[in-house]
Design an enzyme around this catalytic site. Structure first.
Site, PDB file in Angstrom:
ATOM      1  N   LYS A 273       0.832  -1.219   0.000  1.00 33.17           N
ATOM      2  CA  LYS A 273       0.000   0.000   0.000  1.00 33.17           C
ATOM      3  C   LYS A 273       0.865   1.267   0.000  1.00 33.17           C
ATOM      4  O   LYS A 273       0.349   2.365  -0.074  1.00 33.17           O
ATOM      5  CB  LYS A 273      -0.945  -0.008   1.212  1.00 33.17           C
ATOM      6  CG  LYS A 273      -1.957  -1.149   1.144  1.00 33.17           C
ATOM      7  CD  LYS A 273      -2.791  -1.238   2.415  1.00 33.17           C
ATOM      8  CE  LYS A 273      -3.862  -0.229   2.497  1.00 33.17           C
ATOM      9  NZ  LYS A 273      -4.718  -0.433   3.700  1.00 33.17           N
TER      10      LYS A 273
ATOM     11  N   LYS B  69       2.214   2.782   2.268  1.00 33.50           N
ATOM     12  CA  LYS B  69       1.823   3.684   3.373  1.00 33.50           C
ATOM     13  C   LYS B  69       2.793   3.454   4.530  1.00 33.50           C
ATOM     14  O   LYS B  69       3.066   2.307   4.892  1.00 33.50           O
ATOM     15  CB  LYS B  69       0.416   3.327   3.878  1.00 33.50           C
ATOM     16  CG  LYS B  69      -0.734   3.871   3.076  1.00 33.50           C
ATOM     17  CD  LYS B  69      -2.060   3.551   3.822  1.00 33.50           C
ATOM     18  CE  LYS B  69      -3.216   4.332   3.302  1.00 33.50           C
ATOM     19  NZ  LYS B  69      -4.456   4.092   4.086  1.00 33.50           N
TER      20      LYS B  69
END
Ligand code: C2G
Length: 129
Positions: free
Chosen positions: A45, A47
């Site tokens: 992701k 992130k």
């Protein structure tokens, strides 16, 4: 018992997340939340989380609407999760609208409106000022 599942990172937990979880629980009696692991967030992701998976799990488990937290380790586990946990309804924010329609053969799929004025990214940006 109607079983609901949702997925997310839930970093810097805020009221937008809680709004989602509260509405998701309204679709059943038992809400499972699959929280993205640190590895999944970083590698897939892209992130970087402020809180670790264990810290995010601890916070989400404290929310009254949540019955079980499991790890989200990859994009592909949703179908096996739906089957394994006998899920009736998959719920997620409408920023994902249409992305998980393949689950419709196995459970209801609900995309809920996001809480517009809050996001983890916004919180981080505000704190930088
Ligand atoms: N959300 C919301 N309103 C906000 C922010 C988030 O309703 N202001 C919802 C998102 O739509 C999502 C959930 O809260 O349903 C968790 O948000 P994130 O932690 O940002 O999750 P995301 O990165 O979208 O991960 O495989 C699915 C992914 O794991 C979802």
């Amino acid at each position: 018992m109607k079983r609901v599942i949702t997925y997310g990172t839930f970093d810097l937990l805020h009221y937008g997340h809680v709004n989602l979880l509260r509405r998701a629980k309204e679709y059943g009696d038992y809400l499972i939340v699959a929280i993205s692991t640190d590895e999944f967030n970083w590698n897939q992701k892209h992130k970087k989380c402020y809180f670790t998976y264990e810290q995010r799990k601890n916070l989400v488990e404290a929310i009254r609407y949540v019955d079980l937290v499991i790890p989200e380790e990859n994009w592909e586990q949703k179908l096996s999760d739906v089957k394994e946990f006998k899920i009736d309804t998959f719920v997620i924010g409408d920023d994902w609208k249409g992305k998980f329609d393949f689950l419709k053969d196995y459970c209801d799929v609900v995309y809920l409106p996001r809480t517009p004025e809050i996001s983890t990214t916004q919180i981080k940006n505000e704190l930088k000022k």
